[in-house]
Design a protein around this motif. Structure first.
Motif: not given
Length: 231
Positions: A5-18
């Motif tokens: 779940i933590l990496f879903e949060f991190i990954g989605t934040a990175i997705l939107i950042l880019f």
């Protein structure tokens, strides 16, 4: 909180950042990428998916998309916490959008067009047509989820095939609604737009906000059902 779940949060934040980042770079006044066009946006979102999935997939599967999580669950390919993943994806999307605002704040301040500012965060139809807009998001998400399911079945699943699929969807199918194909990608940044102190912003177009949530889920479920029917 589990590591997945933590990496879903991190990954989605990175997705939107880019992803929101390429929209800001193309759309906002006085950026070095201003007016560089749809091709840059399409490839920017594809690479955003690649980077985010590359980082998160070893730990969470790199869903980064509530519609994909639901589709994989319907197809019997995901046994984790659907609600946990969706909450993490939504929060990650909000955080990623807030980071883009902080990074591009001088350009948001310079930009006079409130629609350009909103477009950094969320999608809108090029021509408002309920049936056509629903069809666009359903078909786009169907292709995405069915493609992911087929790639997994062929044992080639990974960030690159999905990233190329996102580029293809954007280039061929994205011009009608901006190809949200991901409820978190649209709703999370839309919430960020509503709460951030953006100079000269307009409303967050809540009358349309339901469509990029419901239609991708419908497209994902249809893709999962077809996958079950075939296999």
């Amino acid at each position: 909180m589990g590591q997945d779940i933590l990496f879903e949060f991190i990954g989605t934040a990175i997705l939107i950042l880019f992803g929101a980042g390429v929209c800001a770079n193309v759309s906002l006044k006085k950026t070095l990428g201003n007016n560089s066009g749809w091709v840059v946006i399409a490839f920017g979102w594809g690479l955003a998916v690649f980077v985010a999935a590359y980082i998160s997939s070893p730990y969470s599967g790199g869903h980064l998309n509530p519609a994909l999580t639901i589709g994989l669950a319907v197809a019997g390919k995901f046994k984790g916490s659907i609600l946990g993943y969706i909450i993490a994806q939504m929060l990650g999307a909000i955080v990623g959008a807030c980071l883009i605002y902080l990074m591009y704040k001088p350009h948001f301040d310079e930009e006079e067009n409130p629609n350009a500012k909103l477009g950094v965060f969320c999608t809108a139809p090029a021509i408002k047509s309920l049936i056509s807009n629903l069809a666009s998001e359903i078909i786009g998400t169907f292709i995405l989820v069915f493609g992911v399911l087929m790639a997994a079945g062929a044992e080639i699943a990974g960030p690159l095939p999905v990233a190329l699929l996102i580029v293809a969807i954007g280039m061929s199918l994205g011009g009608t609604t901006g190809y949200a194909i991901n409820p978190a990608r649209d709703l999370g940044p839309r919430i960020a737009h509503a709460i951030l102190p953006i100079k000269g912003k307009r409303d967050s177009n809540w009358g349309y906000a339901w469509l990029p949530v419901i239609a991708p889920i419908c497209g994902s479920v249809l893709a999962a059902l077809l996958y079950i029917l075939i296999f």
